[in-house]
Design an enzyme around this catalytic site. Structure first.
Site, PDB file in Angstrom:
ATOM      1  N   ASP A  14     -65.228   5.926 -30.409  1.00 59.12           N
ATOM      2  CA  ASP A  14     -65.982   6.589 -31.530  1.00 59.12           C
ATOM      3  C   ASP A  14     -67.650   6.360 -31.004  1.00 59.12           C
ATOM      4  O   ASP A  14     -67.998   5.543 -30.153  1.00 59.12           O
ATOM      5  CB  ASP A  14     -65.542   5.916 -32.791  1.00 59.12           C
ATOM      6  CG  ASP A  14     -65.976   6.754 -33.849  1.00 59.12           C
ATOM      7  OD1 ASP A  14     -66.135   8.039 -33.586  1.00 59.12           O
ATOM      8  OD2 ASP A  14     -66.129   6.143 -34.862  1.00 59.12           O
ATOM      9  N   HIS A  31     -70.225  13.850 -25.778  1.00 60.72           N
ATOM     10  CA  HIS A  31     -68.639  13.692 -25.236  1.00 60.72           C
ATOM     11  C   HIS A  31     -68.614  13.663 -23.787  1.00 60.72           C
ATOM     12  O   HIS A  31     -67.775  13.133 -23.098  1.00 60.72           O
ATOM     13  CB  HIS A  31     -67.901  15.042 -25.644  1.00 60.72           C
ATOM     14  CG  HIS A  31     -67.965  15.145 -27.368  1.00 60.72           C
ATOM     15  ND1 HIS A  31     -67.297  13.992 -27.939  1.00 60.72           N
ATOM     16  CD2 HIS A  31     -68.121  16.111 -28.287  1.00 60.72           C
ATOM     17  CE1 HIS A  31     -67.447  14.320 -29.011  1.00 60.72           C
ATOM     18  NE2 HIS A  31     -67.845  15.440 -29.343  1.00 60.72           N
ATOM     19  N   GLU A  61     -56.473  14.978 -36.400  1.00 60.63           N
ATOM     20  CA  GLU A  61     -57.413  15.250 -37.293  1.00 60.63           C
ATOM     21  C   GLU A  61     -58.684  15.804 -36.730  1.00 60.63           C
ATOM     22  O   GLU A  61     -59.446  16.600 -37.318  1.00 60.63           O
ATOM     23  CB  GLU A  61     -57.843  14.193 -38.092  1.00 60.63           C
ATOM     24  CG  GLU A  61     -56.715  13.755 -39.005  1.00 60.63           C
ATOM     25  CD  GLU A  61     -55.473  12.897 -38.605  1.00 60.63           C
ATOM     26  OE1 GLU A  61     -55.630  12.334 -37.411  1.00 60.63           O
ATOM     27  OE2 GLU A  61     -54.235  13.147 -39.167  1.00 60.63           O
ATOM     28  N   LEU A 125     -53.157  -0.094 -12.626  1.00 61.65           N
ATOM     29  CA  LEU A 125     -53.567   0.191 -14.157  1.00 61.65           C
ATOM     30  C   LEU A 125     -52.899   1.359 -14.658  1.00 61.65           C
ATOM     31  O   LEU A 125     -52.958   2.651 -14.185  1.00 61.65           O
ATOM     32  CB  LEU A 125     -55.079   0.185 -14.288  1.00 61.65           C
ATOM     33  CG  LEU A 125     -55.502   0.553 -15.645  1.00 61.65           C
ATOM     34  CD1 LEU A 125     -55.365  -0.569 -16.636  1.00 61.65           C
ATOM     35  CD2 LEU A 125     -57.021   1.158 -15.827  1.00 61.65           C
ATOM     36  N   ARG A 187     -62.708   1.167 -39.339  1.00 59.70           N
ATOM     37  CA  ARG A 187     -61.109   1.667 -39.542  1.00 59.70           C
ATOM     38  C   ARG A 187     -60.332   2.100 -38.578  1.00 59.70           C
ATOM     39  O   ARG A 187     -60.929   2.004 -37.062  1.00 59.70           O
ATOM     40  CB  ARG A 187     -61.475   2.993 -40.671  1.00 59.70           C
ATOM     41  CG  ARG A 187     -62.135   3.903 -40.112  1.00 59.70           C
ATOM     42  CD  ARG A 187     -62.327   5.169 -41.052  1.00 59.70           C
ATOM     43  NE  ARG A 187     -63.159   6.089 -40.319  1.00 59.70           N
ATOM     44  CZ  ARG A 187     -64.764   5.896 -40.903  1.00 59.70           C
ATOM     45  NH1 ARG A 187     -64.969   5.180 -41.593  1.00 59.70           N
ATOM     46  NH2 ARG A 187     -65.699   6.978 -40.196  1.00 59.70           N
TER      47      ARG A 187
HETATM   48  C1  IPE Z   1     -61.154   8.248 -34.119  1.00 59.92           C
HETATM   49  O1  IPE Z   1     -62.657   8.984 -34.325  1.00 59.92           O
HETATM   50  C2  IPE Z   1     -60.723   9.492 -33.133  1.00 59.92           C
HETATM   51  C3  IPE Z   1     -61.192   9.522 -31.698  1.00 59.92           C
HETATM   52  C4  IPE Z   1     -61.958   8.694 -31.200  1.00 59.92           C
HETATM   53  C5  IPE Z   1     -60.528  10.392 -30.839  1.00 59.92           C
HETATM   54  P1  IPE Z   1     -62.952   9.926 -35.556  1.00 59.92           P
HETATM   55  O2  IPE Z   1     -64.505  10.000 -35.378  1.00 59.92           O
HETATM   56  O3  IPE Z   1     -62.469  11.042 -35.398  1.00 59.92           O
HETATM   57  O4  IPE Z   1     -62.657   8.947 -36.942  1.00 59.92           O
HETATM   58  P2  IPE Z   1     -63.178   9.132 -38.117  1.00 59.92           P
HETATM   59  O5  IPE Z   1     -63.253  10.619 -38.722  1.00 59.92           O
HETATM   60  O6  IPE Z   1     -64.881   8.546 -38.340  1.00 59.92           O
HETATM   61  O7  IPE Z   1     -62.339   8.195 -39.054  1.00 59.92           O
HETATM   62  C1  IPE Z   2     -65.562  10.050 -30.687  1.00 59.70           C
HETATM   63  O1  IPE Z   2     -66.977  10.387 -31.103  1.00 59.70           O
HETATM   64  C2  IPE Z   2     -65.163  11.240 -30.000  1.00 59.70           C
HETATM   65  C3  IPE Z   2     -63.845  12.113 -30.588  1.00 59.70           C
HETATM   66  C4  IPE Z   2     -63.614  11.863 -31.751  1.00 59.70           C
HETATM   67  C5  IPE Z   2     -63.480  13.459 -30.008  1.00 59.70           C
HETATM   68  P1  IPE Z   2     -67.267  11.217 -32.408  1.00 59.70           P
HETATM   69  O2  IPE Z   2     -67.334  12.626 -31.892  1.00 59.70           O
HETATM   70  O3  IPE Z   2     -66.471  10.950 -33.591  1.00 59.70           O
HETATM   71  O4  IPE Z   2     -68.663  10.606 -32.501  1.00 59.70           O
HETATM   72  P2  IPE Z   2     -69.127  10.469 -33.854  1.00 59.70           P
HETATM   73  O5  IPE Z   2     -68.415   9.255 -34.496  1.00 59.70           O
HETATM   74  O6  IPE Z   2     -69.222  11.778 -34.833  1.00 59.70           O
HETATM   75  O7  IPE Z   2     -70.396   9.880 -33.568  1.00 59.70           O
HETATM   76 MG    MG Z   3     -66.403   9.515 -34.763  1.00 63.98          MG
END
Ligand code: IPE
Ligand code: IPE
Ligand code: MG
Length: 236
Positions: A14, A31, A61, A125, A187
């Protein structure tokens, strides 16, 4: 103290978007850097003795996000595997993609299928990438598949938890030993709800692009100091 085995590490990668924003860049730049980081963390995990590394790349989601961002993420597997697949093959990595793959764009799916096919006989792995994965959906699909088998007379009513695991997308993998989430969120976000039943948890403040092999090593060292009781009591 005897070394505790940590076979299976799962990571909620995340914070890509916030990391990019902090640097005045678009979320997609985060990303891209995040995808590159998968390579270095997979190599580090392998060298640290991890056998299964399961990474959350795109959730059920995440389709709610802006179309441009989703489209960019769907193109990442091609960029990633074009760049690193040969090296992964050399290192003996076995790629597994977990999720409802038939809902992915055709081009994305074919890249993922090719990566799995190319590495299917590897014994190093297990690098598991969760793409269009959601744990509630996984469990719901499993319950439906079991019900269908009962209706068709292929299964008896009353399976146990081990029997149920056969219907999960992770049926070939051991339970998660250590779950790590980056970027300071506390979470689970619908990740591996069944599989983390007795996992140890680590939440780190660094965003995914900032997560280094050193931080992974530190998480694994912390894991060594955990007392995993699985509902039992210590032998003292
Ligand atoms: C969880 O991160 C999903 C991935 C890392 C692919 P999100 O950014 O989607 O989660 P929330 O919305 O903060 O819970
Ligand atoms: C995780 O990083 C990657 C995916 C959920 C695809 P985020 O894109 O959720 O980055 P933040 O949490 O918004 O910073
Ligand atoms: Mg995120």
């Amino acid at each position: 103290m005897e070394k505790k085995e940590c076979k299976h590490v799962a990571i909620i990668m995340d914070g890509n978007g916030r990391y990019a924003k902090k640097q005045g860049k678009p979320r997609t730049a985060g990303h891209l850097q995040g995808a590159d980081n998968v390579r270095s963390i997979a190599i580090a995990a392998d060298e640290l003795g991890v056998k299964y590394l399961t990474l959350y790349a795109f959730s059920t989601e995440n389709w709610k996000r802006a179309e441009d961002e989703v489209n960019f993420i769907m193109k990442l597997p091609k960029m990633f595997f074009d760049k690193y697949m040969d090296e992964f093959i050399d290192r003996g990595f076995k790629m597994n993609i977990i999720g409802e793959l038939d809902q992915l764009p055709k081009a994305t799916l074919s890249v993922l299928e090719r990566a799995m096919k190319r590495s299917k006989n590897n014994t190093g792995l297990n690098l598991n990438i969760c793409m269009n994965y959601g744990s509630q959906r996984e469990i719901t699909l499993a319950a439906n598949a079991y019900a269908k088998d009962v209706l068709e007379g292929k299964k008896e009513l009353g399976i146990d938890s081990q029997g149920f695991e056969e219907y999960l997308m992770t049926k070939d993998f051991p339970p998660v030993d250590l779950l790590i989430r980056t970027s300071g969120e506390l979470r689970i976000s619908n990740y591996l709800l069944w599989q983390i039943a007795y996992a140890e948890l680590e939440f780190v403040n660094e965003s995914w692009p900032e997560f280094t092999p050193e931080i992974l090593k530190k998480c694994l060292q912390d894991y060594q100091n955990r007392d995993r009781r699985f509902g039992g009591v210590d032998n003292v």
